[in-house]
Write an enzyme that holds these catalytic residues in place. Structure first.
Site, PDB file in Angstrom:
ATOM      1  N   ARG A  86      66.498  35.482  80.213  1.00 22.94           N
ATOM      2  CA  ARG A  86      66.747  35.250  81.632  1.00 22.94           C
ATOM      3  C   ARG A  86      68.240  34.966  81.791  1.00 22.94           C
ATOM      4  O   ARG A  86      68.846  34.300  80.913  1.00 22.94           O
ATOM      5  CB  ARG A  86      65.950  34.048  82.163  1.00 22.94           C
ATOM      6  CG  ARG A  86      64.464  34.301  82.371  1.00 22.94           C
ATOM      7  CD  ARG A  86      64.191  35.283  83.524  1.00 22.94           C
ATOM      8  NE  ARG A  86      62.766  35.455  83.769  1.00 22.94           N
ATOM      9  CZ  ARG A  86      62.024  36.433  83.253  1.00 22.94           C
ATOM     10  NH1 ARG A  86      62.558  37.330  82.454  1.00 22.94           N
ATOM     11  NH2 ARG A  86      60.739  36.524  83.564  1.00 22.94           N
TER      12      ARG A  86
ATOM     13  N   GLU B  25      70.025  39.001  90.406  1.00 24.18           N
ATOM     14  CA  GLU B  25      69.487  40.356  90.224  1.00 24.18           C
ATOM     15  C   GLU B  25      68.990  40.873  91.566  1.00 24.18           C
ATOM     16  O   GLU B  25      68.345  40.119  92.291  1.00 24.18           O
ATOM     17  CB  GLU B  25      68.333  40.338  89.216  1.00 24.18           C
ATOM     18  CG  GLU B  25      68.788  39.906  87.825  1.00 24.18           C
ATOM     19  CD  GLU B  25      67.652  39.848  86.798  1.00 24.18           C
ATOM     20  OE1 GLU B  25      66.499  40.151  87.162  1.00 24.18           O
ATOM     21  OE2 GLU B  25      67.929  39.492  85.646  1.00 24.18           O
TER      22      GLU B  25
ATOM     23  N   HIS C  78      67.206  44.724  83.988  1.00 29.95           N
ATOM     24  CA  HIS C  78      65.991  43.928  83.714  1.00 29.95           C
ATOM     25  C   HIS C  78      64.780  44.842  83.455  1.00 29.95           C
ATOM     26  O   HIS C  78      63.809  44.836  84.211  1.00 29.95           O
ATOM     27  CB  HIS C  78      65.703  42.954  84.877  1.00 29.95           C
ATOM     28  CG  HIS C  78      64.810  41.817  84.456  1.00 29.95           C
ATOM     29  ND1 HIS C  78      64.879  40.560  84.993  1.00 29.95           N
ATOM     30  CD2 HIS C  78      63.813  41.750  83.537  1.00 29.95           C
ATOM     31  CE1 HIS C  78      63.972  39.775  84.439  1.00 29.95           C
ATOM     32  NE2 HIS C  78      63.311  40.482  83.544  1.00 29.95           N
TER      33      HIS C  78
HETATM   34  C1  DGY Z   1      58.874  39.265  81.816  1.00 29.43           C
HETATM   35  O1  DGY Z   1      57.727  39.710  81.708  1.00 29.43           O
HETATM   36  O2  DGY Z   1      59.122  38.065  81.902  1.00 29.43           O
HETATM   37  C2  DGY Z   1      59.959  40.261  81.859  1.00 29.43           C
HETATM   38  O3  DGY Z   1      61.228  39.680  81.813  1.00 29.43           O
HETATM   39  C3  DGY Z   1      59.833  41.032  83.132  1.00 29.43           C
HETATM   40  O4  DGY Z   1      59.983  40.142  84.201  1.00 29.43           O
END
Ligand code: DGY
Length: 323
Positions: A238, A267, A286
């Site tokens: 993240r 994002e 992402h």
């Molecule tokens: C997750 O599944 O957490 C991935 O980062 C997609 O959001």
């Protein structure tokens, strides 16, 4: 009577049909993005909410959904869950772990290779008509194989990365984690080290921590300063785990060698973001779990989570803090 749910994503038809067998479903169903006001409207009478990690489940949202009982997110990360607010309301929150481990690990390896061997940069170079045949050292990158890899966070995805790196690329893998994983150490020959040792020794630093109060901004100026000058930093967890401004400075000033990034503080990434001007950064939007097969499987699991939680059985995918 079937429970009323709101599905805030476009889903494969058979997954939507499965939810419809068990629930009365409202969907947004239009191409344009719905706005927060419209979301609040949809949530006012539902007991279930199928969503993704982009919508914060906080008390402001919960106040608009007085009947809500279950939130099923189609992601492994659930930093968008305000766990205290959900606990106060006894909301069940589920997520989709395991199913995406290999897919995210593939992307991590892809970002390592792409950054080290400058694949994206050199693709642009050729397409711009710059390949003249006498480039010499201009196109050189750095090796991935037999280099030192440091993984911060040895969860399930960390393990799969360690396996690929150790067995596939003969990398010397070390890791830092809150708790040691002797079985992973034995299986792939990886070494447990302190965070500081990892930062100082690794040629590739992979950050693989969920975003929590503890991991927010865990990598900043001091950590970049500890890394090798040619270190490549990879983040697919993240954006909030890194002080982005410090990463930008580290890349601009040559404090580290490069970065491969799939996640960002904001994002989508704003069009004037400094990352976009840096040639030693490889960026993806992402897409850690974004293959057809994995997203399909995630949708199926999130749909089952929603239905099972509404029926009051199978707690397997309830996030641990809400069990
Ligand atoms: C997750 O599944 O957490 C991935 O980062 C997609 O959001």
């Amino acid at each position: 009577m079937k429970p009323l749910v709101f599905v805030d994503r476009r889903l494969p038809l058979e997954v939507l049909q499965y939810i419809e067998e068990h629930c009365t479903v409202k969907t947004w169903g239009k191409d344009e993005e719905r706005n927060p006001e419209q979301l609040r409207h949809y949530l006012q009478d539902v007991v279930g909410f199928f969503n993704s990690s982009s919508v914060p489940i906080d008390s402001k949202l919960l106040d608009c959904a007085p009947n809500l009982k279950v939130v099923s997110t189609m992601s492994v990360g659930y930093n968008h869950f305000d766990l205290d607010a959900m606990k106060r309301r006894n909301i069940i929150g589920t997520h989709t772990p395991y199913v995406l481990d290999d897919t995210v690990a593939d992307l991590v390896i892809g970002l390592m290779l792409s950054t080290a061997r400058r694949i994206a940069e050199l693709d642009t170079y050729i397409k711009a008509g710059n390949w003249k045949g006498n480039e010499g050292k201009k196109l050189f990158g750095v090796d991935v194989h037999h280099q030192k890899l440091g993984i911060i966070g040895m969860g399930r995805i960390g393990e799969v990365i360690a396996k690929r790196a150790a067995l596939g690329f003969d990398m010397d893998v070390m890791y830092y984690n809150r708790s040691r994983k002797p079985e992973v150490e034995a299986q792939y020959g990886v070494t447990y080290v302190s965070m500081q040792h990892l930062l100082e020794q690794a040629d590739f630093v992979v950050l693989m921590l969920p975003l929590t109060a503890e991991s927010r901004n865990i990598i900043g100026q001091e950590q970049f300063a500890s890394m090798k000058k040619n270190a490549i930093f990879i983040n697919t967890s993240r954006g909030g785990t890194v002080v982005e401004q410090h990463l930008i400075e580290a890349l601009q000033q040559g404090i580290i060698g490069g970065a491969g990034l799939d996640v960002f503080e904001q994002e989508p990434l704003p069009s004037d973001h400094p990352f976009l001007t840096l040639s030693n950064v490889v960026l993806t939007p992402h897409i850690g779990s974004a293959t057809e097969a994995t997203r399909y499987n995630m949708a199926k699991i999130a749909a089952q989570n929603l239905v099972h939680a509404l029926q009051g059985n199978d707690k397997a995918y309830v996030v641990k803090e809400l069990l």
